[in-house]
Scaffold this active site. Structure first.
Site, PDB file in Angstrom:
ATOM      1  N   ASN A   1       0.830  -1.221   0.000  1.00  0.00           N
ATOM      2  CA  ASN A   1       0.000   0.000   0.000  1.00  0.00           C
ATOM      3  C   ASN A   1       0.858   1.261   0.000  1.00  0.00           C
ATOM      4  OD1 ASN A   1      -1.791  -2.014   1.914  1.00  0.00           O
ATOM      5  ND2 ASN A   1      -3.031  -0.864   0.457  1.00  0.00           N
TER       6      ASN A   1
ATOM      7  N   ALA B   1      -6.237   8.407   6.045  1.00  0.00           N
ATOM      8  CA  ALA B   1      -7.448   9.137   5.654  1.00  0.00           C
ATOM      9  C   ALA B   1      -8.466   9.228   6.783  1.00  0.00           C
ATOM     10  CB  ALA B   1      -8.083   8.467   4.425  1.00  0.00           C
ATOM     11  N   GLY B   2      -8.077   8.880   7.999  1.00  0.00           N
ATOM     12  CA  GLY B   2      -9.000   9.038   9.128  1.00  0.00           C
ATOM     13  C   GLY B   2      -9.752   7.782   9.513  1.00  0.00           C
TER      14      GLY B   2
ATOM     15  N   SER C   1      -6.107   3.507   9.771  1.00  0.00           N
ATOM     16  CA  SER C   1      -5.194   2.557   9.105  1.00  0.00           C
ATOM     17  C   SER C   1      -3.951   2.304   9.948  1.00  0.00           C
ATOM     18  CB  SER C   1      -4.798   3.069   7.716  1.00  0.00           C
ATOM     19  OG  SER C   1      -3.934   4.186   7.805  1.00  0.00           O
ATOM     20  N   SER C   2      -3.482   3.314  10.678  1.00  0.00           N
ATOM     21  CA  SER C   2      -2.260   3.108  11.484  1.00  0.00           C
ATOM     22  C   SER C   2      -2.547   2.138  12.625  1.00  0.00           C
ATOM     23  CB  SER C   2      -1.733   4.441  12.029  1.00  0.00           C
ATOM     24  OG  SER C   2      -2.683   5.045  12.878  1.00  0.00           O
TER      25      SER C   2
ATOM     26  N   GLU D   1       1.181   2.842  17.761  1.00  0.00           N
ATOM     27  CA  GLU D   1       0.463   4.098  17.545  1.00  0.00           C
ATOM     28  C   GLU D   1       1.253   5.286  18.099  1.00  0.00           C
ATOM     29  OE1 GLU D   1      -1.874   4.112  15.167  1.00  0.00           O
ATOM     30  OE2 GLU D   1      -3.533   4.786  16.418  1.00  0.00           O
TER      31      GLU D   1
ATOM     32  N   ASP E   1      -8.206   4.309  18.765  1.00  0.00           N
ATOM     33  CA  ASP E   1      -8.173   3.612  17.469  1.00  0.00           C
ATOM     34  C   ASP E   1      -7.700   2.169  17.629  1.00  0.00           C
ATOM     35  OD1 ASP E   1      -8.893   6.062  16.530  1.00  0.00           O
ATOM     36  OD2 ASP E   1      -7.187   6.354  15.200  1.00  0.00           O
TER      37      ASP E   1
END
Ligand SMILES: Nc1ncnc2c1ncn2[C@@H]1O[C@H](COP(=O)(O)OP(=O)(O)OP(=O)(O)O)[C@@H](O)[C@H]1O
Ligand SMILES: C[C@@](O)(CCO)CC(=O)[O-]
Ligand SMILES: [Mg+2]
Length: 429
Positions: free
Chosen positions: A80, A167-168, A171-172, A219, A230
């Site tokens: 990606n 993109a919010g 993904s991280s 993170e 998240d």
């Protein structure tokens, strides 16, 4: 020093499921894990400052395959973000030296190791591109998990995702959760829960707490100052209330219909979170009440959702819509809006639908609430108009399961297709 090694294993290799034994006594067993992305309904940014957030997992996942190797190399394939790297295990071993004792508990980030890793991969302090941050997070977790071992294992890690990167949509966190689950399982710190006849399996509560704690370190490396919401929602899945590290799953909530829109405007969560902190330091008496109000929005939303579980009414949806509008204004006040998000809100409002940014903002994604009685034609119009703005837009389902282990044969065809597309020529297609 890292080297570019091109593609990972060819797809045809995905059929085997064997175990390799190293010259040392260390075994690692290959595994495939996945973790979902998320949308934040309310509370992004405020949650970093101890306020309540409500988050839901999405049906978009990140997948990771860990394979043992006997080449004395640690390799990572991240199609990606166009990253294909490899290191000698011996060179990685030299990074551990006397730090073994400090690293093994995974409770706190070893702040000395991160600069050491930066110098190892040859990047200076201010460099925060996607590849650098993913490599730092992976190497940190790899070294810290195996710190106790006499030998570090050779392995190849391939990660591919259905989530847009940066993109919010978390993904991280999905990346960090997958890395933590796979490496902890490979080390034997947590089990490999998949039975021989099962296609997917989940870990125990206790094991998920460990995965979550280690993912939080990833993170911290990628975000700087994450709240932990998240990685929590990516680990547990479902709908969560998150408050100062306390995770409360919300089981009795209505099934919400949500449109997700990706404005495709790139942004960095780390930069946005730091910007809010600066504003808070500069204008505490102005910004603190805004964060308090966001907290109240989250709590009111939670209360409304709970009431709706037994008997949802149109008035409940009116409240949810008003809360979305109020919070979007607050997020603009704290400086994380963007003209692309204003446009998203404007386009949908003209069709009677209410939207807000989700995640860190500054571009990236927004959510739009669909009511049960929202006309099919209205939804289609919204999607068409948003696509006309150059955005991606689709209806999503929420509440997907958290981190899972998969058998190779259960990995869905379309996921393999995603991976195949990503891997063609080693470049994103
Ligand atoms: N599939 C992936 N492969 C490798 N690295 C990834 C992948 N997905 C995410 N990352 C890492 O995570 C970073 C993006 O994290 P960031 O927090 O900025 O965005 P996000 O998590 O998508 O959004 P948010 O935090 O607002 O939900 C990338 O720059 C990269 O380092
Ligand atoms: C912006 C933020 O609140 C959510 C990012 O998805 C950051 C965090 O909570 O770590
Ligand atoms: Mg993130």
């Amino acid at each position: 020093m890292s080297t570019l090694i091109g593609l990972g294993q060819p797809l045809s290799d995905l059929s085997s499921c064997d175990e390799l034994v190293f010259e040392s006594t260390m075994h690692i067993v290959q595994c495939v894990v996945s973790a979902p992305g998320k949308a934040i309904l309310h509370g992004e940014h405020a949650v970093v400052h101890g306020k309540v957030a409500l988050a839901v997992s999405l049906n978009l996942r990140t997948y990771l395959r860990l394979q043992p190797t006997s080449t004395g190399k640690v390799s990572m394939n991240l199609p990606n973000i166009h990253t294909f790297l490899s290191w000698d295990v011996t060179s990685l071993h030299s990074l551990l030296s006397d730090r073994t004792a400090d690293l093994k508990n995974g409770k706190e980030l070893d702040v000395d190791l991160v600069p050491k890793l930066r110098s190892f991969i040859g990047v200076t302090e201010g460099v925060t591109d996607p590849s650098t941050m993913a490599v730092l997070a992976f190497l940190y977790i790899y070294l810290a998990v195996f710190a106790e071992s006499r030998e570090l294992p050779g392995l190849t890690m391939s990660v591919w995702s259905e989530l847009p990167t940066g993109a919010g949509l978390g993904s991280s966190a999905a990346f960090s959760v997958c890395v933590a689950a796979a490496l902890l399982s490979a080390k034997g710190t947590i089990t490999s829960p998949l039975g021989s006849l099962e296609h997917t399996a989940r870990w125990s509560e206790e094991e998920m707490e460990l995965v979550n704690a280690w993912a939080f370190l990833g993170e911290k490396i990628i975000h700087g100052n994450p709240s932990g919401v998240d990685n929590a929602v990516s680990t547990w899945g479902g709908i969560l209330r998150y408050h100062a590290g306390k995770i409360t799953p919300l089981s009795r909530v209505p099934m919400l219909r949500i449109l997700l829109t990706n404005t495709k405007v790139p942004r960095s969560t780390k930069v946005l979170v730091a910007g809010v902190k600066d504003k808070l330091n500069k204008f505490p008496s102005i910004m603190n009440p805004v964060l308090e109000s966001i907290d109240a929005v989250s709590c009111t939303c939670q209360q409304t959702l709970t009431e709706m579980a037994s008997k949802p009414t149109p008035e409940h949806y009116d409240v949810l819509e008003e809360l979305i509008d109020v919070n979007q204004h607050h997020l603009n006040v704290i400086g994380v809006g963007h003209p692309s998000l204003d446009r998203l809100c404007g386009v949908t409002l003209a069709l009677g639908l209410h939207s807000k940014l989700t995640g860190a903002g500054g571009g990236g994604c927004g959510i739009t609430l669909l009511r049960p009685d929202t006309d099919f034609a209205v939804k289609q119009n919204a999607i068409q108009e948003l696509k006309g703005c150059g955005y991606d837009c689709w209806e999503t389902s929420i509440g997907a399961p958290g981190v899972q282990q998969h058998s190779l044969s259960s990995i869905k065809d379309e996921v393999l297709k995603t991976r195949r597309c990503l891997m063609v020529g080693g470049e994103l297609k």
